[in-house]
Design a protein around this motif. Structure first.
Motif, PDB file in Angstrom:
ATOM      1  N   ARG A  94       0.828  -1.221   0.000  1.00 53.10           N
ATOM      2  CA  ARG A  94       0.000   0.000   0.000  1.00 53.10           C
ATOM      3  C   ARG A  94       0.858   1.265   0.000  1.00 53.10           C
ATOM      4  O   ARG A  94       0.582   2.226  -0.706  1.00 53.10           O
ATOM      5  N   ILE A  95       1.879   1.244   0.860  1.00 54.86           N
ATOM      6  CA  ILE A  95       2.699   2.458   0.980  1.00 54.86           C
ATOM      7  C   ILE A  95       3.508   2.675  -0.302  1.00 54.86           C
ATOM      8  O   ILE A  95       3.619   3.806  -0.794  1.00 54.86           O
ATOM      9  N   ARG A  96       4.040   1.597  -0.847  1.00 57.09           N
ATOM     10  CA  ARG A  96       4.796   1.736  -2.103  1.00 57.09           C
ATOM     11  C   ARG A  96       3.924   2.390  -3.176  1.00 57.09           C
ATOM     12  O   ARG A  96       4.332   3.328  -3.842  1.00 57.09           O
ATOM     13  N   LYS A  97       2.712   1.894  -3.309  1.00 58.73           N
ATOM     14  CA  LYS A  97       1.799   2.415  -4.349  1.00 58.73           C
ATOM     15  C   LYS A  97       1.516   3.902  -4.100  1.00 58.73           C
ATOM     16  O   LYS A  97       1.562   4.725  -5.011  1.00 58.73           O
ATOM     17  N   ALA A  98       1.236   4.246  -2.815  1.00 57.71           N
ATOM     18  CA  ALA A  98       0.923   5.647  -2.499  1.00 57.71           C
ATOM     19  C   ALA A  98       2.105   6.548  -2.857  1.00 57.71           C
ATOM     20  O   ALA A  98       1.926   7.617  -3.471  1.00 57.71           O
ATOM     21  N   LEU A 116     -10.178   6.578   5.749  1.00 62.83           N
ATOM     22  CA  LEU A 116      -9.030   5.926   6.375  1.00 62.83           C
ATOM     23  C   LEU A 116      -8.889   4.526   5.777  1.00 62.83           C
ATOM     24  O   LEU A 116      -9.677   3.634   6.092  1.00 62.83           O
ATOM     25  N   GLY A 117      -7.877   4.377   4.908  1.00 60.73           N
ATOM     26  CA  GLY A 117      -7.756   3.135   4.154  1.00 60.73           C
ATOM     27  C   GLY A 117      -7.382   1.928   4.999  1.00 60.73           C
ATOM     28  O   GLY A 117      -8.067   0.907   4.984  1.00 60.73           O
ATOM     29  N   LEU A 118      -6.289   2.053   5.731  1.00 61.85           N
ATOM     30  CA  LEU A 118      -5.779   0.924   6.505  1.00 61.85           C
ATOM     31  C   LEU A 118      -5.119   1.460   7.766  1.00 61.85           C
ATOM     32  O   LEU A 118      -4.322   2.393   7.698  1.00 61.85           O
ATOM     33  N   HIS A 119      -5.471   0.872   8.894  1.00 61.37           N
ATOM     34  CA  HIS A 119      -4.982   1.399  10.171  1.00 61.37           C
ATOM     35  C   HIS A 119      -4.343   0.275  10.981  1.00 61.37           C
ATOM     36  O   HIS A 119      -4.988  -0.733  11.252  1.00 61.37           O
ATOM     37  N   ALA A 120      -3.083   0.487  11.359  1.00 66.06           N
ATOM     38  CA  ALA A 120      -2.409  -0.456  12.268  1.00 66.06           C
ATOM     39  C   ALA A 120      -2.156   0.240  13.587  1.00 66.06           C
ATOM     40  O   ALA A 120      -1.577   1.331  13.616  1.00 66.06           O
ATOM     41  N   ALA A 121      -2.604  -0.380  14.677  1.00 63.12           N
ATOM     42  CA  ALA A 121      -2.299   0.150  16.011  1.00 63.12           C
ATOM     43  C   ALA A 121      -1.088  -0.603  16.546  1.00 63.12           C
ATOM     44  O   ALA A 121      -1.166  -1.807  16.790  1.00 63.12           O
ATOM     45  N   LEU A 122       0.026   0.106  16.664  1.00 65.14           N
ATOM     46  CA  LEU A 122       1.234  -0.485  17.251  1.00 65.14           C
ATOM     47  C   LEU A 122       1.150  -0.247  18.748  1.00 65.14           C
ATOM     48  O   LEU A 122       1.253   0.895  19.202  1.00 65.14           O
ATOM     49  N   ILE A 140      12.652  -1.127   9.854  1.00 62.33           N
ATOM     50  CA  ILE A 140      13.694  -1.538   8.879  1.00 62.33           C
ATOM     51  C   ILE A 140      13.080  -2.518   7.877  1.00 62.33           C
ATOM     52  O   ILE A 140      13.225  -2.375   6.654  1.00 62.33           O
ATOM     53  N   ASN A 141      12.353  -3.495   8.388  1.00 62.41           N
ATOM     54  CA  ASN A 141      11.783  -4.511   7.507  1.00 62.41           C
ATOM     55  C   ASN A 141      10.656  -3.961   6.648  1.00 62.41           C
ATOM     56  O   ASN A 141      10.500  -4.349   5.486  1.00 62.41           O
ATOM     57  N   LEU A 142       9.879  -3.036   7.205  1.00 63.37           N
ATOM     58  CA  LEU A 142       8.809  -2.432   6.402  1.00 63.37           C
ATOM     59  C   LEU A 142       9.423  -1.592   5.264  1.00 63.37           C
ATOM     60  O   LEU A 142       8.918  -1.599   4.135  1.00 63.37           O
ATOM     61  N   SER A 143      10.517  -0.913   5.555  1.00 60.86           N
ATOM     62  CA  SER A 143      11.174  -0.108   4.516  1.00 60.86           C
ATOM     63  C   SER A 143      11.673  -1.004   3.392  1.00 60.86           C
ATOM     64  O   SER A 143      11.588  -0.647   2.212  1.00 60.86           O
ATOM     65  N   TRP A 144      12.178  -2.180   3.747  1.00 60.37           N
ATOM     66  CA  TRP A 144      12.589  -3.139   2.708  1.00 60.37           C
ATOM     67  C   TRP A 144      11.368  -3.660   1.938  1.00 60.37           C
ATOM     68  O   TRP A 144      11.450  -3.902   0.738  1.00 60.37           O
ATOM     69  N   ALA A 145      10.248  -3.810   2.632  1.00 55.51           N
ATOM     70  CA  ALA A 145       9.039  -4.301   1.948  1.00 55.51           C
ATOM     71  C   ALA A 145       8.499  -3.239   0.986  1.00 55.51           C
ATOM     72  O   ALA A 145       7.939  -3.562  -0.057  1.00 55.51           O
ATOM     73  N   ILE A 146       8.676  -1.960   1.331  1.00 58.93           N
ATOM     74  CA  ILE A 146       8.226  -0.876   0.441  1.00 58.93           C
ATOM     75  C   ILE A 146       9.115  -0.820  -0.808  1.00 58.93           C
ATOM     76  O   ILE A 146       8.652  -0.631  -1.919  1.00 58.93           O
ATOM     77  N   ASP A 147      10.395  -0.995  -0.591  1.00 56.62           N
ATOM     78  CA  ASP A 147      11.367  -0.826  -1.678  1.00 56.62           C
ATOM     79  C   ASP A 147      12.271  -2.058  -1.745  1.00 56.62           C
ATOM     80  O   ASP A 147      13.464  -1.984  -1.423  1.00 56.62           O
ATOM     81  N   PRO A 148      11.711  -3.202  -2.182  1.00 56.19           N
ATOM     82  CA  PRO A 148      12.482  -4.448  -2.058  1.00 56.19           C
ATOM     83  C   PRO A 148      13.758  -4.475  -2.900  1.00 56.19           C
ATOM     84  O   PRO A 148      14.751  -5.084  -2.493  1.00 56.19           O
ATOM     85  N   ASP A 149      13.741  -3.810  -4.053  1.00 54.38           N
ATOM     86  CA  ASP A 149      14.948  -3.887  -4.895  1.00 54.38           C
ATOM     87  C   ASP A 149      15.788  -2.612  -4.824  1.00 54.38           C
ATOM     88  O   ASP A 149      16.773  -2.469  -5.533  1.00 54.38           O
ATOM     89  N   GLY A 150      15.397  -1.684  -3.990  1.00 48.96           N
ATOM     90  CA  GLY A 150      16.188  -0.455  -3.813  1.00 48.96           C
ATOM     91  C   GLY A 150      15.938   0.584  -4.881  1.00 48.96           C
ATOM     92  O   GLY A 150      16.541   1.660  -4.863  1.00 48.96           O
ATOM     93  N   SER A 151      15.032   0.325  -5.822  1.00 49.40           N
ATOM     94  CA  SER A 151      14.858   1.254  -6.953  1.00 49.40           C
ATOM     95  C   SER A 151      14.204   2.571  -6.544  1.00 49.40           C
ATOM     96  O   SER A 151      14.306   3.570  -7.247  1.00 49.40           O
ATOM     97  N   MET A 152      13.517   2.603  -5.395  1.00 48.73           N
ATOM     98  CA  MET A 152      12.870   3.850  -4.965  1.00 48.73           C
ATOM     99  C   MET A 152      13.817   4.737  -4.156  1.00 48.73           C
ATOM    100  O   MET A 152      13.452   5.824  -3.720  1.00 48.73           O
ATOM    101  N   GLY A 153      15.005   4.256  -3.917  1.00 45.09           N
ATOM    102  CA  GLY A 153      15.980   5.046  -3.155  1.00 45.09           C
ATOM    103  C   GLY A 153      15.732   5.009  -1.659  1.00 45.09           C
ATOM    104  O   GLY A 153      16.358   5.751  -0.900  1.00 45.09           O
ATOM    105  N   ILE A 154      14.812   4.167  -1.210  1.00 42.44           N
ATOM    106  CA  ILE A 154      14.486   4.103   0.216  1.00 42.44           C
ATOM    107  C   ILE A 154      15.383   3.098   0.936  1.00 42.44           C
ATOM    108  O   ILE A 154      15.938   3.369   1.995  1.00 42.44           O
TER     109      ILE A 154
END
Ligand code: SF4
Length: 949
Positions: free
Chosen positions: A129-133, A464-470, A544-558
């Motif tokens: 979801r975050i990658r798409k947004a 509110l599309g998706l809500h996670a309560a940490l 850290i893991n969510l950032s990798w899930a957003i940008d798995p191949d590093g192409s977004m610079g994240i």
């Protein structure tokens, strides 16, 4: 008492470090047999308030379980001492009702149906979801909203790595007003009082027992008192702090600035101010007020103009406004003048967070420090930035390019923090939507005003599309989420902590105790949840893991920001993240660690804290660095600039760094206020709060000549509101409560679980002979709540009070709830926006994995008052002004304890009335807010300008 072991192992406080690997105590449960228990002691940091005191976890060597928490004697701020909430961490980690696994809703939002899911599902769902947004240019639809912050900088770094303006916080229901008052003077938005070395200490509110930096400050206030300092407390309530004071000044709420300015008048009139300090270190030459322009005039002329300006604040006027006797005001003013540079004070919540214009008391209090020259001094007022240490990390992402109007809307250009409590109203007005929302240890449905508007927002899947309560605990907000993600307590996570606790800088290291011990024993773990109870994770690894899930191949610079600084292209580990910081950006730590044959990371894991420096006074007087001076120039007003940016100021022919204000001095005169449409508030002033007696009179159609409608809306009572008009003080807390997380600390809840309505005997009589225990109905502008009365002289007459932090409720009877601290309720929307809550069953004993839950003896969870409050955004600071004008009456035959009613249509109308008081951007040059004022997760400068204003 004679057969204690000579080595002290039977009973001791603060065991020495050399014994931490095998600490021996007698087993209390085996008494009278003398059975030894062996413990490994591991330092970590308390998570139960912002103070970040040092904890020592006692891990039973036989069971591998944490048996208790005590104070870490090696922690420079807390020095081995804790308040009741620190040791209560043991209740939290062993709470049988806590969240242990990631959960996903299986019914409608708020229906209370959940199934267990995997961390992998969570990462993939949110990552996608975050990658798409972000890829579609909707990055601002991703929002992280923090309640209790755990650490400095890692979230700022994460969000900037994602390139989004998505940081939201709770600060505008907490401390924004005090912050604005301080930052207008010296950029730093918090004080750091040197209580231990003070001669006179002035506290606004119950700071010693429950205030900001509670335990570290409280022990230093007592140090100061034991060395002879006098203590004065300004608080409408006879708090435990006030009961320890030499002077209790029970001000009518919102009149504190009048008292402080009357004190300033005494110091001015008696010529007891530090003229050299005021002349050198304020921007007095810029002052323009009452037709007087200081430019070109003498300093003496300025002081005469100031005396004239504050002439109205006679002690008698202040007494009339506040109820504090004029002779006490004069006496304390003289004692403050005598203390001179050793005058310390603190103001954080209390008057600042309760009142319209609550930033003025901070501004007026600082005037006393400036007049006495007690800024930057031993025993005086220091700046938080001088006493707090935030280390740098590797590879810092650039600032984001965008500006999120849901966080910093144009109406409140001087707000110090995000306008978070207005989020439901902003979405209702169609200002935007949220695609992915993370609430982090944050329970706005319960802790914020207008909680039913939050429920309406959280249920709305369009907005509110998706809500996670940490969260470590179930909560009123978590029940309306899509995912509930278990996060760790003090002994289950990593964080770096530093606060302005005393005249020194330190850094503390929160760490997951089980993981640390097991890794010491030679085991290796990829993730902390592998050693925590259930699958409780820590956020560092989650982000850290969510950032990798957003940008798995590093192409977004994240992804690059979440790769190891030591192993190119590999995923960053927590050891690497903190190891790099300790190796490279904590001055003195590598050398100290080396002396003990440890790496800096090993040192921090061993001791849990490190004192960085004691050289903290008068940082403003430090010379400008030679590199900065090269190529700089001195402007006409004495400010030293380089490439157009101020770097210092000339004081007595020396270039010194000064303060980060536009004048590089303490801003007695705030040109910023004039530039941003508030010319009447360029100096410290007093204006009446929304709950002033004149406003009360106006609310019932009897406005007197001292009511000024320019600054406050008139209360529009609901049709059925009856009873006498009072001011409700809703923002004090009992010293052993921790917002939502006290709910899973059984020992704390056993001590405090009721929040009755405090009523002075004078008012009890006026209300028809109220007695303790009588059922009362309190009407706010948007609804009502019903609770018991407590008749007490510990509160100034004309005011009623009710403690927050109580009144938890649950919709489910047994599952996914905190049973020990909440009432089971029937919640209904009886008409559009009309919400009714009635308690079905309160707290009672129950079966669980903890045998003690069968011994719960109390049957009261308190009453949730905050949910019946409308929002009151201060037009300048943006802070929610917590005090409520209410109507109080005896409850009727149909009313039951804990009843609540709210109409969110009315709350939206109140929001609009308060919004109309603001004076929106643009400011000079088309700016959204002044460039010099700090902003959380600051975007690039171009984003500060409104396009086509
Ligand atoms: S003051 Fe109490 S709750 Fe706060 S960090 Fe210290 S021990 Fe924990």
């Amino acid at each position: 008492m004679t057969d204690f072991k000579r080595d002290g192992s039977h009973l001791a406080y603060c065991p020495p470090v050399e014994k931490w690997d095998d600490w021996v105590e007698l087993d209390a449960e085996a008494w009278p047999r003398r059975v030894e228990k062996h413990y490994s002691l591991v330092p970590t940091v308390c998570f139960n308030c912002e103070s970040a005191c040092g904890l020592l976890a006692y891990v039973d060597k036989e069971t591998g379980k944490v048996a208790k928490f005590e104070g870490n004697p090696m922690h420079p701020a807390s020095r081995g001492r804790l308040c009741a909430k620190g040791p209560a961490t043991i209740n939290q980690i062993h709470d049988p009702d806590r969240v242990l696994y990631p959960m996903k809703r299986s019914g409608a939002r708020g229906a209370g149906k959940w199934t267990r899911t995997s961390w992998e599902d969570v990462l993939q769902t949110f990552g996608t979801r975050i990658r798409k947004a972000i890829q579609e240019g909707r990055g601002e639809e991703v929002m992280y909203h923090v309640g209790r912050p755990g650490h400095d900088f890692i979230m700022e770094r994460t969000l900037q790595a994602w390139g989004i303006d998505g940081h939201n916080s709770h600060t505008n229901v907490c401390s924004s007003s005090a912050r604005l008052g301080y930052l207008l003077w010296h950029y730093a938005d918090r004080p750091s009082p040197d209580h231990a070395n003070a001669r006179f200490i002035l506290l606004l509110s119950a700071h010693l027992e429950s205030g900001h930096y509670f335990n570290p400050h409280a022990q230093r206030i007592i140090d100061g008192k034991m060395a002879g300092a006098k203590l004065a407390v300004m608080d409408p309530r006879l708090s435990n702090t006030a009961s320890m004071a030499d002077y209790w000044m029970p001000t009518y709420p919102g009149t504190e600035a009048a008292v402080l300015l009357a004190m300033a008048k005494v110091i001015l009139d008696e010529n007891r101010f530090d003229a050299t300090f005021v002349k050198n270190w304020t921007n007095w030459e810029e002052l323009e007020v009452d037709g007087f322009k200081a430019k070109g005039q003498s300093f003496d002329a300025l002081m005469e103009a100031l005396k004239k300006h504050y002439a109205q604040f006679t002690p008698q006027f202040a007494e009339k406004e506040s109820g504090v006797k004029a002779d006490i005001i004069v006496k304390t003013a003289r004692e403050i003048a005598t203390a001179g540079s050793r005058f310390a004070s603190h103001l954080w919540r209390g008057s600042a967070s309760g009142n319209l214009g609550g930033w003025q008391p901070a501004r007026a209090l600082m005037l006393l420090h400036v007049l006495t020259g007690s800024v930057g001094t031993e025993g005086g007022h220091n700046l938080n930035a001088w006493n707090k240490f935030v280390p740098k990390t590797f590879k810092v992402p650039p600032p984001q390019k965008n500006w999120n109007e849901l966080l910093y809307p144009q109406e409140w250009p001087l707000c110090t923090h995000e306008m978070s409590f207005l989020l439901p109203h902003f979405l209702k007005e169609g200002r935007g939507r949220i695609e992915a929302y993370f609430t982090r240890v944050f329970n706005p449905v319960w802790t914020y005003p207008d909680g039913f508007s939050w429920i309406e927002m959280l249920r709305d899947e369009e907005k509110l599309g998706l809500h996670a309560a940490l969260t470590p605990t179930w909560s009123e907000t978590a029940w309306f989420a899509d995912y509930v993600l278990p996060m760790g307590f003090s002994s289950e996570r990593h964080d770096l902590m530093s606060q302005e606790s005393y005249a020194g800088k330190w850094i503390g290291f929160r760490q997951p105790v089980n993981r640390v011990l097991r890794e010491r024993g030679g085991e290796k773990f990829e993730y902390t949840y592998q050693t925590n109870p259930g699958e409780v994770w820590e956020e560092d690894e989650f982000w850290i893991n969510l950032s990798w899930a957003i940008d798995p191949d590093g192409s977004m610079g994240i992804r690059q920001y979440f790769e190891s600084p030591y192993r190119p292209g590999q995923k960053l580990t927590v050891d690497e993240y903190y190891g790099w910081i300790f190796d490279n950006s904590v001055p003195g730590l590598p050398e100290t660690a080396k002396k003990e044959g440890l790496t800096p990371l090993q040192y921090m894991r061993r001791y849990g804290a490190f004192e960085v420096t004691r050289d903290v006074y008068k940082q403003n007087e430090k010379p400008v660095a030679a590199a900065q001076l090269a190529g700089s120039k001195v402007e006409a007003n004495g400010v030293v600039t380089k490439a157009g940016k101020p770097v210092g100021v000339m004081i007595e022919d020396q270039a010194v760094v000064g303060y980060n204000t536009p004048s590089r001095k303490l801003e007695l005169f705030s040109k910023t206020m004039a530039d941003w449409k508030w010319p009447e508030f360029t100096l410290p002033e007093y204006y009446r709060s929304h709950i002033h007696r004149s406003a009360q009179a106006a609310s019932v159609g009897q406005a007197g000549e001292d009511f000024d409608a320019k600054y406050m809306p008139v209360v529009d009572w609901p049709k059925d509101a009856r009873g006498e008009v009072y001011t409700l003080l809703p923002i004090f807390r009992l010293p052993n409560l921790i917002h939502t997380r006290s709910g899973n600390a059984k020992f704390l809840y056993e001590i405090s679980h009721k929040n009755p309505l405090w009523v002075n005997p004078v008012d009890a009589k006026k209300l028809g002979g109220i007695r303790t225990g009588d059922l009362m109905k309190v009407h706010t502008e948007i609804g009502y709540f019903v609770l018991h009365a407590w008749v007490t002289e510990g509160l100034t007459p004309g005011v009623v009070a009710c403690s927050h932090h109580l009144g938890r409720w649950r919709i489910n009877k047994e599952d996914q709830v905190e049973r020990m601290s909440s009432a089971w309720v029937d919640l209904k929307e009886v008409g559009k926006g009309q919400w009714k809550m009635r308690q079905i069953e309160s707290v009672s004993p129950y079966e669980s994995a903890d045998p003690e839950t069968k011994r719960v003896w109390w049957s009261d969870a308190g009453v949730h008052q905050d949910i019946t409050f409308p929002v009151h955004p201060d037009p300048i600071s943006g802070m929610h002004c917590w005090h409520q004008m209410v109507r109080v009456e005896k409850a009727g035959a149909d009313d039951r304890y804990g009843d609540i009613f709210v109409d969110t249509n009315l709350s939206f109308a109140v929001y609009q009335r308060w919004k109309a008081l603001a004076r929106p951007a643009p400011g000079p040059g088309g700016l959204r807010r002044p460039l010099w004022i700090p902003r959380v997760v600051r975007p690039e400068e171009a984003a500060f300008y409104i396009k086509n204003p």
